[in-house]
Design a protein around this motif. Structure first.
Motif, PDB file in Angstrom:
ATOM      1  N   PHE A  79       2.581   7.412   7.149  1.00 59.57           N
ATOM      2  CA  PHE A  79       1.187   7.815   6.961  1.00 59.57           C
ATOM      3  C   PHE A  79       0.564   7.065   5.793  1.00 59.57           C
ATOM      4  O   PHE A  79      -0.559   6.555   5.895  1.00 59.57           O
ATOM      5  N   SER A  80       1.295   6.969   4.676  1.00 65.12           N
ATOM      6  CA  SER A  80       0.783   6.262   3.497  1.00 65.12           C
ATOM      7  C   SER A  80       0.543   4.791   3.801  1.00 65.12           C
ATOM      8  O   SER A  80      -0.442   4.213   3.341  1.00 65.12           O
ATOM      9  N   SER A  81       1.426   4.188   4.572  1.00 62.72           N
ATOM     10  CA  SER A  81       1.263   2.774   4.939  1.00 62.72           C
ATOM     11  C   SER A  81       0.035   2.573   5.823  1.00 62.72           C
ATOM     12  O   SER A  81      -0.715   1.608   5.647  1.00 62.72           O
ATOM     13  N   ILE A  82      -0.168   3.490   6.761  1.00 67.66           N
ATOM     14  CA  ILE A  82      -1.345   3.400   7.633  1.00 67.66           C
ATOM     15  C   ILE A  82      -2.619   3.570   6.811  1.00 67.66           C
ATOM     16  O   ILE A  82      -3.596   2.831   6.997  1.00 67.66           O
ATOM     17  N   MET A  83      -2.617   4.526   5.887  1.00 64.74           N
ATOM     18  CA  MET A  83      -3.796   4.727   5.028  1.00 64.74           C
ATOM     19  C   MET A  83      -4.053   3.500   4.161  1.00 64.74           C
ATOM     20  O   MET A  83      -5.206   3.108   3.968  1.00 64.74           O
ATOM     21  N   LEU A  84      -3.002   2.875   3.646  1.00 68.68           N
ATOM     22  CA  LEU A  84      -3.163   1.657   2.851  1.00 68.68           C
ATOM     23  C   LEU A  84      -3.824   0.572   3.691  1.00 68.68           C
ATOM     24  O   LEU A  84      -4.738  -0.115   3.221  1.00 68.68           O
ATOM     25  N   ALA A  85      -3.396   0.413   4.932  1.00 69.15           N
ATOM     26  CA  ALA A  85      -3.990  -0.597   5.805  1.00 69.15           C
ATOM     27  C   ALA A  85      -5.467  -0.315   6.069  1.00 69.15           C
ATOM     28  O   ALA A  85      -6.303  -1.225   6.025  1.00 69.15           O
ATOM     29  N   ILE A  86      -5.789   0.942   6.313  1.00 70.93           N
ATOM     30  CA  ILE A  86      -7.181   1.317   6.579  1.00 70.93           C
ATOM     31  C   ILE A  86      -8.044   1.099   5.335  1.00 70.93           C
ATOM     32  O   ILE A  86      -9.145   0.548   5.414  1.00 70.93           O
ATOM     33  N   GLU A  87      -7.544   1.535   4.185  1.00 69.85           N
ATOM     34  CA  GLU A  87      -8.315   1.394   2.939  1.00 69.85           C
ATOM     35  C   GLU A  87      -8.459  -0.067   2.533  1.00 69.85           C
ATOM     36  O   GLU A  87      -9.493  -0.467   1.977  1.00 69.85           O
ATOM     37  N   SER A  88      -7.448  -0.866   2.814  1.00 67.13           N
ATOM     38  CA  SER A  88      -7.488  -2.282   2.447  1.00 67.13           C
ATOM     39  C   SER A  88      -8.551  -3.041   3.231  1.00 67.13           C
ATOM     40  O   SER A  88      -9.099  -4.030   2.740  1.00 67.13           O
ATOM     41  N   ARG A  89      -8.837  -2.577   4.431  1.00 65.24           N
ATOM     42  CA  ARG A  89      -9.827  -3.243   5.263  1.00 65.24           C
ATOM     43  C   ARG A  89     -11.179  -3.356   4.551  1.00 65.24           C
ATOM     44  O   ARG A  89     -11.844  -4.385   4.609  1.00 65.24           O
ATOM     45  N   ARG A  90     -11.567  -2.311   3.852  1.00 64.46           N
ATOM     46  CA  ARG A  90     -12.856  -2.320   3.133  1.00 64.46           C
ATOM     47  C   ARG A  90     -12.846  -3.333   1.995  1.00 64.46           C
ATOM     48  O   ARG A  90     -13.828  -4.052   1.791  1.00 64.46           O
ATOM     49  N   ASN A  96     -10.397  -1.542  -6.564  1.00 62.82           N
ATOM     50  CA  ASN A  96     -11.137  -2.705  -6.084  1.00 62.82           C
ATOM     51  C   ASN A  96     -12.302  -2.312  -5.187  1.00 62.82           C
ATOM     52  O   ASN A  96     -13.364  -2.942  -5.242  1.00 62.82           O
ATOM     53  N   THR A  97     -12.121  -1.288  -4.382  1.00 58.77           N
ATOM     54  CA  THR A  97     -13.225  -0.811  -3.547  1.00 58.77           C
ATOM     55  C   THR A  97     -14.391  -0.345  -4.415  1.00 58.77           C
ATOM     56  O   THR A  97     -15.545  -0.711  -4.176  1.00 58.77           O
TER      57      THR A  97
END
Length: 82
Positions: free
Chosen positions: A6-17, A75-76
């Motif tokens: 779950f944390s890895s998926i959230m990192l991928a989603i957040e990194s997109r921005r 960074n966001t």
């Protein structure tokens, strides 16, 4: 402790921005674009070193992912301020 998947998926989603915001900054070019390119490389080297040290000292992958998510959140916020 959080689920690492779950944390890895959230990192991928957040990194997109962050990727989106950085691409815009790089496309603008000029001093801001150059500064962002340099900052991006420096941040990635430091984050990789921090992750390596964490793992070498017995930290878990979940700890590394959580720290990367902190970097992404910072960074966001920083890139959205403009």
């Amino acid at each position: 402790m959080c689920n690492p998947i779950f944390s890895s998926i959230m990192l991928a989603i957040e990194s997109r921005r962050v990727i989106e915001l950085r691409m815009v900054r790089l496309a603008w070019g000029g001093r801001e674009g150059l500064a962002e390119a340099q900052s991006m490389v420096t941040e990635k080297v430091h984050a990789a070193g921090e992750a390596m040290i964490t793992l070498m000292l017995g930290g878990s992958p979940e700890t590394v992912i959580a720290r990367y998510r902190e970097h992404v959140a910072f960074n966001t916020k920083r890139l959205s301020a403009f």
